[in-house]
Scaffold this active site. Structure first.
Site, short mmCIF file in Angstrom:
data_model
loop_
_atom_site.label_atom_id
_atom_site.label_comp_id
_atom_site.label_asym_id
_atom_site.label_seq_id
_atom_site.Cartn_x
_atom_site.Cartn_y
_atom_site.Cartn_z
N HIS A 1 -48.67 35.81 11.63
CA HIS A 1 -48.55 36.26 13.03
C HIS A 1 -49.07 37.70 13.22
CE1 HIS A 1 -45.67 32.91 13.79
NE2 HIS A 1 -45.19 33.20 12.60
O1 RIB Z 1 -42.20 35.64 14.92
C1 RIB Z 1 -43.03 36.27 13.99
C2 RIB Z 1 -42.63 37.69 13.77
O2 RIB Z 1 -41.33 37.71 13.20
C3 RIB Z 1 -43.53 38.43 12.78
O3 RIB Z 1 -43.63 39.78 13.17
C4 RIB Z 1 -42.82 38.30 11.48
O4 RIB Z 1 -43.06 39.42 10.61
C5 RIB Z 1 -41.38 38.29 11.91
O5 RIB Z 1 -40.96 39.63 12.02
#
Ligand code: RIB
Ligand code: CA
Length: 315
Positions: free
Chosen positions: A240
Site C-alpha cells: 500500500h
Molecule cells: O491499510 C494499509 C495501511 O495500514 C498501510 O499503511 C500499512 O502499513 C498499514 O499501516
C-alpha cells in the site's frame, strides 16, 4: 531539482519498502522521516525507521518521533499479526549509528516546512495523528505544504482492518477527519488503487537478487507474503504505502477526482470508514484528490526496478 520530501510513517513492512523507494528515486530528496504509532508502537516504528534508513546507507536522514497514540480514542489494536511484533516481519536489521532527532515530529515538520525554499511534499503512510497535530499547532507551517499524499481510506472497496475501515484511518479516525476536511492539497491513495496493485514473487525475486539491500527488503516482505497467502489465498503482496510514495515521486501516476470526503468518527461498526461523495466532482476548497485509477502493472514495475537500483549504486 528534486522535490523536498518528508515521510510520516509507522514502519511497518510496506512502510519500509516505501522509504527505500523514496531513497532510490532522484526525483525526490528525503529530508525528514517522522514516526507515528500504528502497525506497532511508537518506540518500534521509530527504531524501525532508523534501521531502514541505515540499511540503505542514509542514516543522515533525520528521524523525529511523533504521537504515541491517537488523538481521542486509543487505537484498539496494533497490527503485529501482519507486520510482526517488532514491525519488520521478524527481520532484525542492524542498528543505526544515528540517534532519534530530539525534536518532536510536529516541530521537525514545522521547521522543515518553514525553512524550505521549495514546497515540501509530505507522504503520510500511517495514522494521521501527526498531520492533524501539525494542522492544529502550526497551521501557518501546514499551509506551506506543497502536496500531502496520504495512504489511507477507501472509496468503494470497503475496509481491511474492519469491513468498513482502512487501517490508517481507523487507527485515528478523528485525526483523519481533521486532515481530510482541511484545505491541505491532499491526494488520497486508498484501497481502491492499492488492492489491485500486487507485488508478486517474481518481482520480489528480482530486487532480492540485486544485492544486500534488496535481499533484506525481500526478507522483510516474507511475512507479508505468508500473511497474504493465508488470509487472501494470494501469492503476491499489496504494498500500500509504496504506491503513495510513487504518486509523490511521479505526480499524476494515479488518476484522481476531486471529491468531498468525511470520516465516520462514531464508535459503531462503521468507525473509520471514509465516506467519499462520488456523486459529483467537488469544487470545495476542502475537496480531496481521491485516487480512482491506477496502472498497477506499471506501478509494480516502477517499484521493482527502483528497489533493485539501490544495490546498483556505487557504495
Ligand atoms: O491499510 C494499509 C495501511 O495500514 C498501510 O499503511 C500499512 O502499513 C498499514 O499501516
Ligand atoms: Ca503504514
Amino acid at each position: 531539482m528534486p522535490t523536498p520530501l518528508a515521510i510520516d510513517t509507522d514502519p511497518g513492512i510496506d512502510d519500509a519498502l516505501a522509504i527505500l523507494l523514496a531513497l532510490a528515486s532522484p526525483e525526490v530528496d528525503l529530508k525528514l522521516v517522522t514516526t507515528v504509532h500504528g502497525n506497532v508502537d511508537l518506540a518500534r516504528t521509530t527504531e524501525n525507521a532508523l534501521r531502514v534508513l541505515h540499511l540503505a546507507g542514509r542514516s543522515d536522514v533525520p528521524v523525529a518521533a511523533g504521537a504515541h497514540d491517537s488523538l481521542v480514542h486509543p487505537q484498539p489494536e496494533r497490527a503485529g499479526h501482519v507486520h510482526g511484533t517488532a514491525g519488520l516481519g521478524g527481520v532484525e536489521l542492524p542498528p543505526s549509528p544515528a540517534a532519534v532527532d530530539p525534536r518532536p515530529a510536529v516541530v521537525a515538520l514545522t521547521e522543515l516546512l518553514t525553512a524550505s525554499p521549495e514546497p515540501v511534499t509530505i507522504v503520510a503512510i500511517g495514522p494521521l495523528t501527526n498531520i492533524a497535530l501539525l494542522l492544529r499547532v502550526h497551521p501557518a507551517a501546514a499551509a506551506r505544504i506543497g502536496r500531502l499524499v496520504i495512504m489511507g481510506g477507501s472509496a468503494a472497496r470497503g475496509g481491511n482492518v474492519t469491513a468498513a475501515a482502512e487501517f490508517n484511518v481507523w487507527a485515528d479516525a478523528e485525526a483523519a477527519q481533521a486532515v481530510l476536511t482541511s484545505t491541505l492539497p491532499t491526494v488520497l491513495v486508498g484501497l481502491d488503487v492499492t488492492l489491485p496493485t500486487v507485488l508478486d514473487e517474481d518481482g520480489i525475486a528480482r530486487f532480492a537478487a540485486a544485492g544486500p539491500i534488496g535481499a533484506r527488503a525481500a526478507a522483510i516482505l516474507q511475512q507479508y507474503v505468508d500473511h497474504a497467502r493465508t488470509a487472501y489465498g494470494t501469492t503476491g503482496v499489496v504494498v500500500h504505502d509504496a504506491l503513495a510514495v510513487t504518486e509523490a515521486i511521479l505526480p499524476g501516476t494515479l488518476g484522481t477526482v476531486r471529491r468531498d470526503v468525511v470520516v465516520d468518527t462514531g464508535l459503531g461498526f462503521g468507525r473509520g470508514q471514509t465516506l467519499v461523495d462520488r456523486r459529483t466532482v467537488s469544487t470545495a476548497p476542502t475537496a480531496v484528490e481521491v485516487a480512482e485509477h491506477v496502472d498497477s502493472a506499471a506501478a509494480v514495475e516502477f517499484l521493482v526496478s527502483r528497489l533493485a537500483s539501490l544495490d546498483a549504486r556505487p557504495v
